[in-house]
Design a protein around this motif. Structure first.
Motif, PDB file in Angstrom:
ATOM      1  N   ARG A  54       0.836  -1.204   0.000  1.00 26.46           N
ATOM      2  CA  ARG A  54       0.000   0.000   0.000  1.00 26.46           C
ATOM      3  C   ARG A  54       0.870   1.252   0.000  1.00 26.46           C
ATOM      4  NH1 ARG A  54      -3.202  -2.875   3.721  1.00 26.46           N
ATOM      5  NH2 ARG A  54      -2.261  -1.726   5.416  1.00 26.46           N
ATOM      6  N   THR A  55       1.958   1.214   0.761  1.00 24.44           N
ATOM      7  CA  THR A  55       2.857   2.367   0.818  1.00 24.44           C
ATOM      8  C   THR A  55       3.498   2.595  -0.545  1.00 24.44           C
ATOM      9  OG1 THR A  55       3.322   1.928   3.143  1.00 24.44           O
ATOM     10  CG2 THR A  55       4.868   3.333   1.994  1.00 24.44           C
ATOM     11  N   VAL A  56       3.945   1.554  -1.187  1.00 22.46           N
ATOM     12  CA  VAL A  56       4.551   1.677  -2.509  1.00 22.46           C
ATOM     13  C   VAL A  56       3.515   2.182  -3.504  1.00 22.46           C
ATOM     14  CG1 VAL A  56       5.504   0.330  -4.438  1.00 22.46           C
ATOM     15  CG2 VAL A  56       6.368  -0.017  -2.130  1.00 22.46           C
ATOM     16  N   ALA A  57       2.283   1.709  -3.404  1.00 23.77           N
ATOM     17  CA  ALA A  57       1.228   2.155  -4.327  1.00 23.77           C
ATOM     18  C   ALA A  57       0.938   3.639  -4.139  1.00 23.77           C
ATOM     19  CB  ALA A  57      -0.028   1.331  -4.116  1.00 23.77           C
ATOM     20  N   THR A  58       1.042   4.119  -2.894  1.00 25.43           N
ATOM     21  CA  THR A  58       0.788   5.533  -2.611  1.00 25.43           C
ATOM     22  C   THR A  58       1.845   6.408  -3.263  1.00 25.43           C
ATOM     23  OG1 THR A  58      -0.143   4.911  -0.484  1.00 25.43           O
ATOM     24  CG2 THR A  58       0.453   7.195  -0.752  1.00 25.43           C
ATOM     25  N   TYR A  59       3.090   5.970  -3.240  1.00 25.25           N
ATOM     26  CA  TYR A  59       4.192   6.749  -3.802  1.00 25.25           C
ATOM     27  C   TYR A  59       4.578   6.288  -5.207  1.00 25.25           C
ATOM     28  CZ  TYR A  59       4.690   8.354   0.976  1.00 25.25           C
ATOM     29  OH  TYR A  59       4.459   8.894   2.210  1.00 25.25           O
ATOM     30  N   ALA A  60       3.704   5.580  -5.892  1.00 27.22           N
ATOM     31  CA  ALA A  60       4.042   5.016  -7.198  1.00 27.22           C
ATOM     32  C   ALA A  60       4.413   6.100  -8.207  1.00 27.22           C
ATOM     33  CB  ALA A  60       2.887   4.182  -7.732  1.00 27.22           C
ATOM     34  N   GLY A  61       3.772   7.255  -8.134  1.00 24.39           N
ATOM     35  CA  GLY A  61       4.101   8.320  -9.071  1.00 24.39           C
ATOM     36  C   GLY A  61       5.433   8.958  -8.764  1.00 24.39           C
ATOM     37  N   ASN A  62       5.889   8.919  -7.541  1.00 25.77           N
ATOM     38  CA  ASN A  62       7.137   9.561  -7.147  1.00 25.77           C
ATOM     39  C   ASN A  62       8.353   8.637  -7.278  1.00 25.77           C
ATOM     40  OD1 ASN A  62       5.558  11.711  -6.452  1.00 25.77           O
ATOM     41  ND2 ASN A  62       5.517  11.189  -4.286  1.00 25.77           N
ATOM     42  N   VAL A  63       8.118   7.390  -7.600  1.00 22.76           N
ATOM     43  CA  VAL A  63       9.204   6.416  -7.627  1.00 22.76           C
ATOM     44  C   VAL A  63       9.484   6.033  -9.070  1.00 22.76           C
ATOM     45  CG1 VAL A  63       9.918   4.101  -6.915  1.00 22.76           C
ATOM     46  CG2 VAL A  63       8.563   5.499  -5.371  1.00 22.76           C
ATOM     47  N   THR A  64      10.754   6.070  -9.399  1.00 21.86           N
ATOM     48  CA  THR A  64      11.168   5.650 -10.731  1.00 21.86           C
ATOM     49  C   THR A  64      11.894   4.320 -10.590  1.00 21.86           C
ATOM     50  OG1 THR A  64      11.502   7.944 -11.336  1.00 21.86           O
ATOM     51  CG2 THR A  64      12.512   6.302 -12.765  1.00 21.86           C
ATOM     52  N   PRO A  65      11.381   3.305 -11.236  1.00 18.87           N
ATOM     53  CA  PRO A  65      12.044   2.002 -11.100  1.00 18.87           C
ATOM     54  C   PRO A  65      13.405   2.042 -11.756  1.00 18.87           C
ATOM     55  CG  PRO A  65       9.992   1.845 -12.381  1.00 18.87           C
ATOM     56  CD  PRO A  65      10.183   3.266 -12.030  1.00 18.87           C
ATOM     57  N   MET A  66      14.334   1.308 -11.190  1.00 25.37           N
ATOM     58  CA  MET A  66      15.689   1.228 -11.722  1.00 25.37           C
ATOM     59  C   MET A  66      15.704   0.289 -12.909  1.00 25.37           C
ATOM     60  SD  MET A  66      17.877   1.094  -8.196  1.00 25.37           S
ATOM     61  CE  MET A  66      19.370   0.800  -9.023  1.00 25.37           C
ATOM     62  N   LYS A  67      16.484   0.673 -13.889  1.00 23.29           N
ATOM     63  CA  LYS A  67      16.621  -0.196 -15.047  1.00 23.29           C
ATOM     64  C   LYS A  67      17.665  -1.261 -14.712  1.00 23.29           C
ATOM     65  CE  LYS A  67      15.263   3.225 -18.298  1.00 23.29           C
ATOM     66  NZ  LYS A  67      15.495   3.843 -19.560  1.00 23.29           N
ATOM     67  N   ASP A  68      17.470  -2.394 -15.344  1.00 24.36           N
ATOM     68  CA  ASP A  68      18.425  -3.495 -15.115  1.00 24.36           C
ATOM     69  C   ASP A  68      19.780  -3.079 -15.662  1.00 24.36           C
ATOM     70  OD1 ASP A  68      16.568  -5.139 -13.966  1.00 24.36           O
ATOM     71  OD2 ASP A  68      15.976  -6.066 -15.837  1.00 24.36           O
ATOM     72  N   ALA A  69      20.800  -3.332 -14.905  1.00 22.89           N
ATOM     73  CA  ALA A  69      22.161  -3.027 -15.344  1.00 22.89           C
ATOM     74  C   ALA A  69      22.581  -4.053 -16.377  1.00 22.89           C
ATOM     75  CB  ALA A  69      23.113  -3.038 -14.173  1.00 22.89           C
ATOM     76  N   GLU A  70      23.234  -3.586 -17.421  1.00 22.53           N
ATOM     77  CA  GLU A  70      23.665  -4.488 -18.476  1.00 22.53           C
ATOM     78  C   GLU A  70      25.054  -5.005 -18.155  1.00 22.53           C
ATOM     79  OE1 GLU A  70      22.781  -3.764 -22.346  1.00 22.53           O
ATOM     80  OE2 GLU A  70      20.985  -2.645 -21.935  1.00 22.53           O
ATOM     81  N   PRO A  71      25.313  -6.209 -18.449  1.00 22.62           N
ATOM     82  CA  PRO A  71      26.623  -6.793 -18.131  1.00 22.62           C
ATOM     83  C   PRO A  71      27.739  -6.333 -19.001  1.00 22.62           C
ATOM     84  CG  PRO A  71      25.118  -8.517 -18.941  1.00 22.62           C
ATOM     85  CD  PRO A  71      24.393  -7.214 -18.955  1.00 22.62           C
TER      86      PRO A  71
END
Length: 138
Positions: A121-138
């Protein structure tokens, strides 16, 4: 050599054989001079004079005394019942301990589930403020 008649000697030998095999015909089967005399159908004094038969009787009695006595069926049954009761108690205690562990684990799962729901629920509340990290490429 014994000082008894050949017929008495033979009767004593046969009686000793029956007593040794545990199948008396006339006596209680005791390995005693009296039991031997009764089994052979001779007097005790006659049995006491048969030195070779008495030596064999002593050897037979000594061998019988050196063998371990088997436990009586009642003793075996009593021992088995006691062991069964001890095993039942130990099983009951183990089951009780496992049931307590199950209750504790269920409570932990419930707490973790509630905590996970709260975090979602907390993550859903801040979903607009959070930018997911992209997977690092090897």
């Amino acid at each position: 050599m014994s000082s008894v008649s050949p017929a008495a000697e033979q009767a004593l030998q046969e009686a000793l054989g029956r007593l040794g095999e545990g199948r008396p015909l006339r006596s209680d089967g005791a390995l005693t001079v009296s039991g031997l005399a009764v089994e052979a159908g001779v007097s005790r004094s006659t049995a006491n004079r048969a030195s070779t038969v008495l030596a064999a009787l002593r050897a037979l009695r000594s061998a019988a005394e050196s063998r371990p006595t088997p436990a009586s069926p009642a003793s075996d049954e009593r021992t088995a019942r006691i062991e069964m009761e001890l095993l039942r108690r130990a099983h009951g205690q183990r089951v009780a301990a496992l049931e307590a562990s199950i209750d504790t684990l269920a409570q932990h799962v419930q707490v973790l589930t509630l905590d996970n729901e709260r975090l979602r629920r907390t993550v859903a509340t801040y979903a607009g403020n959070v930018t997911p990290m992209k997977d690092a490429e090897p």
